[in-house]
Design an enzyme around this catalytic site. Sequence first.
Site, short mmCIF file in Angstrom:
data_model
loop_
_atom_site.label_atom_id
_atom_site.label_comp_id
_atom_site.label_asym_id
_atom_site.label_seq_id
_atom_site.Cartn_x
_atom_site.Cartn_y
_atom_site.Cartn_z
N HIS A 73 0.40 -1.11 -0.12
CA HIS A 73 -0.17 -0.20 -0.22
C HIS A 73 1.26 1.42 0.26
O HIS A 73 1.96 1.50 -0.20
CB HIS A 73 -1.20 -0.30 0.69
CG HIS A 73 -0.25 0.24 2.79
ND1 HIS A 73 0.08 -0.60 2.72
CD2 HIS A 73 -0.36 0.81 3.75
CE1 HIS A 73 0.40 -0.26 4.28
NE2 HIS A 73 -0.05 0.68 4.65
N HIS A 75 1.17 4.24 1.86
CA HIS A 75 1.60 4.70 2.97
C HIS A 75 3.14 5.60 3.00
O HIS A 75 3.71 4.30 2.90
CB HIS A 75 1.43 4.03 4.68
CG HIS A 75 0.00 4.40 4.49
ND1 HIS A 75 -0.76 3.21 5.74
CD2 HIS A 75 -0.81 5.39 4.87
CE1 HIS A 75 -1.49 3.67 6.12
NE2 HIS A 75 -1.77 5.45 5.87
N ASP A 77 6.03 4.93 4.68
CA ASP A 77 6.18 4.24 5.66
C ASP A 77 6.75 2.55 4.22
O ASP A 77 7.97 1.75 5.22
CB ASP A 77 6.19 3.88 7.09
CG ASP A 77 5.30 3.26 6.98
OD1 ASP A 77 4.23 3.63 6.62
OD2 ASP A 77 4.61 2.12 7.86
N HIS A 78 5.73 3.14 3.32
CA HIS A 78 6.26 2.18 2.65
C HIS A 78 6.39 2.11 1.53
O HIS A 78 7.22 1.26 0.65
CB HIS A 78 4.95 1.30 2.33
CG HIS A 78 4.03 0.33 3.62
ND1 HIS A 78 4.24 -0.85 3.86
CD2 HIS A 78 4.05 1.01 4.45
CE1 HIS A 78 3.91 -1.00 5.23
NE2 HIS A 78 3.50 -0.04 5.52
#
Length: 281
Positions: A73, A75, A77-78
């Site tokens: 996904h 976000h 942090d990804h």
Amino acid sequence: MDAPYAKLEQLQPGIARVLAHNPSAFTYYGTQTYLVGTGEVAVIDPGPDLPEHVDALEEAIGGRRVVAIMCTHTHRDHSPASQPLAERTGAPLIGCAPLALETVGPRADAAFDGDYAPDVVLEDGATLEVDGKPVTAVATPGHTSNHLCFAYEAALLTGDHVMGWSTTVVFPPDGDMAAYMQSLDKLRQRDDRIYYPAHGPPVTNPRQYVRHLAGHRMQREKQILGIVRQQALAVPDIVSAAYPGLDPRLTTAAGGSVLAHLLDLQRRGLVEQQQDRWKTV
Ligand SMILES: [Zn+2]
């Protein structure tokens, strides 16, 4: 924090991990980027755009062909490291759909990566091959509407849908409790032997763990219903009643989770909203 940042850790044949240095109340020690494959690799959840993390990934890849850079996904942090890693390796971005969401109001989950631009979006059940073995997308909306898990042999890379250290943040409007519960149910129909989440340790008892997570949410729902049956209350008051002694850093997240439950209950005709207060129907 003392954790194996920037080190390649082989977890089982064909699955290795590199931990990014972005620890927080929501990421645990940081984002775990997975390398799937042996002769060639797919990179799953490249993580935040930290130069030392992208360097560590490049070293871990060690000149092997990168079949795909895949995000569960978007976000922040990804997915942000997907761009620099694609530039360094020439690999395509194949994975979840892009998602732009206005970040109005307080957020408990990470902000969205508006720059994420995949070459190919994988639908539920779509596969690509690494070393001749399939990596399969498993659509798991709930934490976000575009969330995918990835199955490889008997393992499932679960992103933020199921995590080994904490319950998942489900924060409206993009987070959706009913979708999340359905996506938990979807995992219960599968027979994966181990989960590798983006944050926290592997889950070695998937079925039992998912049953526990679903039970936890159902209990929370029952509790919230009980609270608003007594009197009409606004979300912050429901949070105080439902989460005594809550770590103040988690108040916003708990508010999002309560709201996600209330919106789900409202859709099912069990509660209604009057101005900012919620009560049972
Ligand atoms: Zn997330």
